[in-house]
Design an enzyme around this catalytic site. Sequence first.
Site, PDB file in Angstrom:
ATOM      1  N   ASN A   7      -0.762  63.014 -25.678  1.00  0.00           N
ATOM      2  CA  ASN A   7      -0.911  61.586 -25.010  1.00  0.00           C
ATOM      3  C   ASN A   7      -0.345  60.483 -25.851  1.00  0.00           C
ATOM      4  O   ASN A   7      -0.867  60.257 -26.885  1.00  0.00           O
ATOM      5  CB  ASN A   7      -2.439  61.078 -24.864  1.00  0.00           C
ATOM      6  N   ARG A  93       0.407  63.105 -20.372  1.00  0.00           N
ATOM      7  CA  ARG A  93      -0.412  62.086 -19.687  1.00  0.00           C
ATOM      8  C   ARG A  93       0.848  61.033 -19.554  1.00  0.00           C
ATOM      9  O   ARG A  93       1.148  60.339 -20.448  1.00  0.00           O
ATOM     10  CB  ARG A  93      -1.526  61.651 -20.616  1.00  0.00           C
ATOM     11  N   HIS A 182      -7.418  56.405 -14.248  1.00  0.00           N
ATOM     12  CA  HIS A 182      -8.512  57.480 -14.681  1.00  0.00           C
ATOM     13  C   HIS A 182      -8.661  58.515 -13.749  1.00  0.00           C
ATOM     14  O   HIS A 182      -9.665  59.263 -13.701  1.00  0.00           O
ATOM     15  CB  HIS A 182      -9.884  56.800 -14.469  1.00  0.00           C
ATOM     16  N   ARG A 243     -11.803  43.501 -20.397  1.00  0.00           N
ATOM     17  CA  ARG A 243     -10.971  43.300 -19.179  1.00  0.00           C
ATOM     18  C   ARG A 243     -12.194  42.570 -18.252  1.00  0.00           C
ATOM     19  O   ARG A 243     -13.077  43.175 -18.202  1.00  0.00           O
ATOM     20  CB  ARG A 243     -10.490  44.671 -18.744  1.00  0.00           C
ATOM     21  N   GLU A 386     -10.428  64.750 -20.361  1.00  0.00           N
ATOM     22  CA  GLU A 386      -9.189  64.574 -19.715  1.00  0.00           C
ATOM     23  C   GLU A 386      -8.230  65.623 -20.208  1.00  0.00           C
ATOM     24  O   GLU A 386      -7.334  66.012 -19.391  1.00  0.00           O
ATOM     25  CB  GLU A 386      -8.692  62.985 -19.822  1.00  0.00           C
TER      26      GLU A 386
END
Length: 406
Positions: A7, A93, A182, A243, A386
């Site tokens: 990642n 990723r 996601h 956010r 993940e």
Amino acid sequence: MRVLVINSGSSSIKYRMFNAEDFTVLAAGLLERVGEADSRLTHHWLSASGEYGETVYDRQIQNHREGLMLVDAALAESGSLGSLSELFGVGHRVVHGGEVFHKPTLIDKTVIEAIRKLIPLAPLHNPANLAGIEASMEHLPNVPQVAIFDTSFHQTMPQHSFLYALPYELYTEHHVRRYGFHGTSHQYVSKKAAEHLGKPLEGLNIITLHLGNGASAAALKGGRSMDTSMGMTPLEGLMMGTRCGDLDPAIHFYLWRSSGISNEGLESLLNHQSGLRGICGVNDMREIQHMADQGNPRALLAMDMFCYRVKKYIGAYYAVMGRVDAIVFTGGIGENAPRIRKGACKGLDPLGILLDDEKNESRSKDVFEIQRTEGSVRLLVVPTNEELEIAQQTVKKILPSTAEKS
Ligand code: ADP
């Protein structure tokens, strides 16, 4: 057989190496501050005794390629893992796959160029992901490498769900639509939920709630994404750490007219100064809970707002699917904050969503249920993973392609 998951961020490389047969974690690490004088690699590896060791390397790393060389050296120093060139495969990723990538994809030059073309849709993330891919392709030219996209799982959304009510040409000419993010996590936890329930995923309607610093909800029918709360970018939807989530777009013009704020200023305000932080000054839910316990009214308000938004999405996705078999909580908050789960389910009894207060306080590294026996909707806490999902998808993608060659 070993598989490596990478990642890659703009100045970091996070990696995890798995045994490709049983998916035991063999090594993992984080290289930070790539391109700066004080880069640091923290490397963990599984020793022969079954314990994880840790080594920290402090040295200047100029770029991602040098970074991978250091990871390789760290692996060589930490026992019998061999070198990266002996890997079965690498899974990368990638944040944005646009409408081009619907599934895990073997990387070649054409794929790299296609990911590059998508940079305008994810100007911060895709270049960072590409830096890791290009370094890895250069360093390991003979190892098959697979790109796994955050958006691809949501490519099953129907048009009426992914389109914004804007002139249609903005979609056809400028790719303006909801993509969702996601995806790897929503997919992983839905599979785990089906496994736990002992039912085929194809027959289940599930609402998955990934509640971390970034947060998103998804409506999954038979394991396929029907809708999700994040949009063209990860800014839309639930309230998040920093956010804003859903917002009246006219606030943008209002603020511009009334305060003269620039586009860059607004982008930063909505991405970094809003959400939980905007309301109570802090974005970490643990800290917010602590502040709320001390009677801080803004912390209480931030938690109430967070739960309220999650509840609204549960209601919306219930309506979208007509029947809900399970709701899955995951992510740092979803897995560890009983108070938030309780707030999100509060008042939903008429929908068959009945939380058991005692079960809700349980903790486990495995899947656990938190509904009362009379509830018709199963409420599950499912730890996400993940990296594991990326590793498994990588192996699945490479296996048939190696079989074809032989
Ligand atoms: P991301 O991967 O999006 O950066 P995570 O999934 O790691 O985020 O989630 C981070 C969030 O989870 C933070 O707000 C953190 O406070 C929260 N969190 C982690 N553990 C707990 C806990 N025990 N109780 C409440 N919140 C927690």
